[in-house]
Design an enzyme around this catalytic site. Structure first.
Site, mmCIF file in Angstrom:
data_model
loop_
_atom_site.group_PDB
_atom_site.id
_atom_site.type_symbol
_atom_site.label_atom_id
_atom_site.label_comp_id
_atom_site.label_asym_id
_atom_site.label_seq_id
_atom_site.Cartn_x
_atom_site.Cartn_y
_atom_site.Cartn_z
ATOM 1 N N TRP A 1 -2.839 -1.657 10.276
ATOM 2 C CA TRP A 1 -2.227 -1.257 8.977
ATOM 3 C C TRP A 1 -0.868 -0.835 9.588
ATOM 4 O O TRP A 1 -0.691 0.148 9.992
ATOM 5 C CB TRP A 1 -2.661 -0.548 8.346
ATOM 6 C CG TRP A 1 -2.113 0.092 6.955
ATOM 7 C CD1 TRP A 1 -0.744 0.554 6.956
ATOM 8 C CD2 TRP A 1 -2.696 0.391 5.721
ATOM 9 N NE1 TRP A 1 -0.259 0.990 5.742
ATOM 10 C CE2 TRP A 1 -1.557 1.111 5.068
ATOM 11 C CE3 TRP A 1 -3.680 0.071 5.020
ATOM 12 C CZ2 TRP A 1 -1.774 1.494 3.511
ATOM 13 C CZ3 TRP A 1 -3.964 0.564 3.763
ATOM 14 C CH2 TRP A 1 -2.774 1.072 3.049
ATOM 15 N N ASP B 1 -8.228 6.233 2.169
ATOM 16 C CA ASP B 1 -7.022 6.922 2.941
ATOM 17 C C ASP B 1 -6.538 8.045 2.029
ATOM 18 O O ASP B 1 -6.457 8.217 0.741
ATOM 19 C CB ASP B 1 -6.009 6.077 3.270
ATOM 20 C CG ASP B 1 -5.327 5.244 1.864
ATOM 21 O OD1 ASP B 1 -6.229 4.614 1.091
ATOM 22 O OD2 ASP B 1 -4.170 4.936 1.876
ATOM 23 N N ASP B 2 -6.074 8.997 2.681
ATOM 24 C CA ASP B 2 -5.165 9.916 1.812
ATOM 25 C C ASP B 2 -5.975 10.936 1.022
ATOM 26 O O ASP B 2 -5.516 11.166 -0.405
ATOM 27 C CB ASP B 2 -3.790 9.752 1.145
ATOM 28 C CG ASP B 2 -3.232 8.980 2.350
ATOM 29 O OD1 ASP B 2 -3.246 9.153 3.463
ATOM 30 O OD2 ASP B 2 -1.956 8.111 1.896
ATOM 31 N N GLY C 1 0.773 -1.198 -0.102
ATOM 32 C CA GLY C 1 0.141 -0.052 0.034
ATOM 33 C C GLY C 1 0.772 1.182 0.090
ATOM 34 O O GLY C 1 0.268 2.361 0.399
ATOM 35 N N ASN D 1 2.742 0.755 9.529
ATOM 36 C CA ASN D 1 3.357 1.621 8.496
ATOM 37 C C ASN D 1 4.685 1.551 8.763
ATOM 38 O O ASN D 1 5.794 2.695 9.041
ATOM 39 C CB ASN D 1 3.024 3.115 8.174
ATOM 40 C CG ASN D 1 1.994 3.179 7.234
ATOM 41 O OD1 ASN D 1 1.980 2.512 6.197
ATOM 42 N ND2 ASN D 1 0.952 4.222 7.680
ATOM 43 N N LYS E 1 -0.652 2.063 -4.519
ATOM 44 C CA LYS E 1 -1.014 3.399 -4.725
ATOM 45 C C LYS E 1 -0.919 3.772 -6.109
ATOM 46 O O LYS E 1 -1.794 4.496 -6.828
ATOM 47 C CB LYS E 1 -0.367 4.405 -3.942
ATOM 48 C CG LYS E 1 -0.890 4.386 -2.362
ATOM 49 C CD LYS E 1 -2.171 4.766 -2.161
ATOM 50 C CE LYS E 1 -2.580 4.982 -0.550
ATOM 51 N NZ LYS E 1 -2.502 3.587 -0.010
#
Length: 749
Positions: free
Chosen positions: A363, A270-271, A164, A365, A195
């Site tokens: 998740w 996300d984001d 991801g 990171n 992504k």
């Protein structure tokens, strides 16, 4: 300026002997290096025997097919009665019925017994049998075996990897090898969400082309063979319209993926911002997908989703509570912790589980480096709570763009998620090093311990334990020389390695950087000796001048290696999304080298003017900077778009910070400064666009002028003599002014 290999080994050994009790994890036999660490291993003391030559399978007709296939591919299987029998099967099957009461009740659990007379592998289910076989193969890797019983099962239900990150997606072969690794390490889930896969995010409505579908089928099948659940993710939030057409488009895309074998699905939000970030709309979509897709297929698992507020520091308002109360309770919700980049502890889990009314799906990171791409993270994986196994619905790691190098941390993630209560980060790290590079364990260990910390970033995570040998010997000149010589020898060993070609190819630029660090260190030490010699021979003119010349020559050698290091690149190929400039040992060694060199030059200049023109006359020290005007940051907004105009952005970018970071260095050939954006290593041309032509030092190096703490930037030589300027409306318009415009150039901290 070298010392013998035997001297290096002698001094290196003395340092290791001194430090070994601090960070070493020794093992006594093959059973003690099983990974993931089983819940219970019961060896029979004194019962040892030589590994059998051949084996006979009993129960293979009904046992898990992947487990049987794995045994047949790794062992010599025959039907001879003289071969050692392996009784294999799942709970209730005839071949393992006599040990049924010893099989743990937990999903994916197994019972394993190994003796000179027979072997039994009995799984609670098919995955359990497969994992029992993986443990057996680890045990059989030794020549001398001990009769042993193992009772084992995972403490976390889902354990795996999320692709991801932002950057170059994994290759097809990367993923195939990754699934084999995950099977070995008992990881059971892979979330496909790169992504920069357009069919995952930017063109999510469009179907995959036929060639991509064929590759996806191969991935799904390889994952299945390794008992890895392939979770396909879609990222529609950037431009979703929250209407029936888009809901149907998502379901159609999921149906197409279902047709090729996907049975687990995830939706990323996300984001993003704006309309796509509305919690009530996201909850309604996941409920719609559950009704119209999941519940219409008996073999599709409950959905997963990554929320927009995926960490505590970004949370606020009713968003998380809306997801927790409106969205169906079976939908799993992903979470990165207290911040974007965070390790997870019990307090994190208690907070988020209360918000979303279910167990969060972690998740993690780490070891992802898409926000610090010049680093590899090869240190220990530590900091996650050892008491949260029953508080999570799943735990996955977002890795680095470098798939093989990521396995150092993923090995420990697998160890941790299987059995967190017995997880030892040091021992797991040591085993991972041996697993990845068994033929060059010590050289690879040196490399790993000099690639630990990620430096200062907007996310705040730091890692301890970098360059421990350097820290131990920094006050001892002889041992420092051995340390730097050791970096060179270990780098050469790794550069010559052909046993692990994929891993070697990934880390090669960083290994070259480590070698250059060693050479620079030796040059600094030589300069120190030269400076001392100048003082000792001050009255002897010939020798004094010899020391001066040697000092200058050693400084030039230092500069040459610094430039070599600076010019290194990783993933510098046409179409690359992110290009890294590899750095190593940045926490302790690199600052020492720079400080020592600066001090030595200043001291030398006080004693001699010989070779003064060789030393830098820098207005701005090389490093990473923001370039600002009117409070805004000069930014590369889309590294994939050629000839893009640079933009001024008011806010710091914490998702892709390198878009606003500029590496500024003094070009040795032109005496002018290079300014390169860190996102994709692109330079600006004379009209303020990211140049499509190859970098040219005559055109693309710049003169800096300092006035009242601000800088004017002017092109020179073939590029002309105009200044960078900004128009009244804030547009960056390149070199069009004969009058200086004064910018802020601020170090990134």
């Amino acid at each position: 300026m070298t010392i013998s290999r035997s001297s290096v080994h002698r001094l290196w050994g003395s340092v290791l002997t001194m430090l070994l009790p601090l960070f070493s994890c020794t093992v006594a036999n093959a059973q003690s290096v099983l990974s993931p660490v089983p819940q219970m291993v019961r060896p029979s003391e004194g019962t040892t025997f030589v590994r059998p030559v051949s084996f006979r399978l009993v129960g293979q007709g009904s046992a898990d097919a992947s487990a049987v296939s794995l045994l047949c591919s790794r062992l010599s299987i025959s039907e001879s009665k003289q071969s050692i029998p392996i009784y294999i099967g799942e709970c209730g099957e005839k071949a393992v019925k006599r040990v049924q009461r010893r099989i743990p009740t937990q999903s994916e659990g197994y019972y394993l017994s190994l003796s000179q007379r027979e072997i039994v592998v009995a799984g609670r289910d098919e995955a359990g049998t497969y994992y029992g076989v993986q443990t057996l193969l680890q045990m059989l890797s030794d020549t001398l075996l001990t009769a042993t019983e193992v009772i084992d099962y995972p403490q976390m239900p889902e354990r795996g990897v999320i692709e991801g990150y932002y950057g170059n997606p994994y290759s097809h072969q990367d993923r195939l090898r990754l699934f084999d690794f995950m099977g070995e390490q008992k990881m059971n889930v892979f979330v496909y969400g790169p992504k920069d896969d357009p069919y995952h995010r930017s063109h999510w409505r469009d179907p995959y082309p036929s060639e991509e579908i064929e590759r996806m089928k191969q991935l799904i099948e390889r994952a299945r063979m390794n008992h890895v659940k392939f979770v396909w993710a879609i990222h529609p939030g950037g431009d979703i319209r929250w209407n029936l057409d888009d809901s149907l488009a998502i379901v159609r895309k999921c149906e197409r993926m279902y047709d090729i074998g996907v049975r687990s699905f995830c939706v990323f939000f996300d984001d993003i911002g704006g309309e796509g970030a509305r919690g009530e709309k996201q909850a309604a979509l996941l409920n719609y997908m559950t009704d119209e897709f999941v519940r219409k297929h008996s073999d599709v698992e409950p959905l997963m989703m990554c929320p927009t507020q995926y960490n505590k520091s970004w949370s606020g308002g009713p968003y998380l509570n809306t997801l927790g109360t409106v969205m169906y309770p079976e939908v799993r919700i992903m979470w990165t912790g207290a911040t974007v980049i965070d390790m997870i502890d019990r307090a994190d889990m208690e907070w988020i589980n209360a918000q979303i009314k279910r167990k969060a799906y972690i998740w993690l990171n780490y070891p992802v480096t898409d926000y610090c791409i010049d680093h590899l993270l090869m240190g220990k994986t530590y900091g996650n709570g050892l008491d949260i196994g029953e508080m999570v619905s799943g735990f996955c790691s977002n890795p680095m763009e470098y798939c093989e190098a990521s396995k150092l941390s993923l090995y420990s993630i697998a160890d941790y998620t299987w059995n967190p209560r017995q997880y030892n980060d040091q021992c797991s790290w040591e085993r991972a090093i041996d697993y990845l590079m068994p033929a060059h364990h010590e050289a690879f260990r040196t490399f790993c311990e000099n690639n630990v910390d990620l430096g200062i970033t907007g996310h705040g995570l730091r890692r301890e334990g970098e360059s421990p040998l350097f820290q131990a010997v920094v006050g001892d000149e002889e041992k420092l020389e051995a340390y730097f010589q050791g970096l060179i020898h270990d780098a050469d060993e790794l550069l010559d390695d052909q046993s692990q070609p994929e891993l070697s190819a990934e880390i090669r630029p960083w290994v070259q950087s480590m070698r250059a660090t060693g050479e620079r260190g030796l040059s600094v030490l030589a300069m120190r000796k030269n400076l001392k010699g100048m003082g000792e021979t001050e009255q002897v003119k010939g020798y004094h001048h010899l020391m001066e010349r040697m000092f200058v020559r050693n400084y030039q050698s230092y500069q040459k290696q610094t430039e070599t290091q600076r010019d290194l690149r990783s993933r510098d190929f046409p179409g690359s999304i992110k290009i890294a400039s590899p750095v190593v040992a940045t926490n302790f060694v690199e600052p020492w080298l720079k400080e020592q060199t600066q001090t030595l030059i200043e001291t030398y200049k006080q004693q001699s003017d010989y070779g003064a023109d060789v030393f830098p006359q820098q207005l701005l020290a090389q490093g990473t900077y923001f370039i600002k005007a009117n409070g805004k940051y000069l930014t590369d907004t889309d590294p994939r778009q050629p000839n893009l105009q640079a933009a001024w952005i008011a806010e710091r970018d914490t998702i892709n910070p390198q878009r606003q970071e500029w590496t500024i260095t003094l070009n040795a050939n032109t005496g002018r400064y290079q300014l390169v954006n860190n996102q994709a290593r692109r330079y600006l041309n004379e009209v303020g666009r990211f140049g499509a032509n190859p970098y040219n030092e005559n055109w693309n190096t710049y003169e800096l002028t300092l006035k009242d703490g601000r800088y004017a930037i002017r092109n020179a030589q073939n590029g002309g003599t105009d200044y960078w300027t900004v128009s009244p409306d804030g547009r960056f318009i390149g070199f069009t002014s004969s009058e200086p415009f004064w910018f802020e150039i601020v170090p990134v901290e």
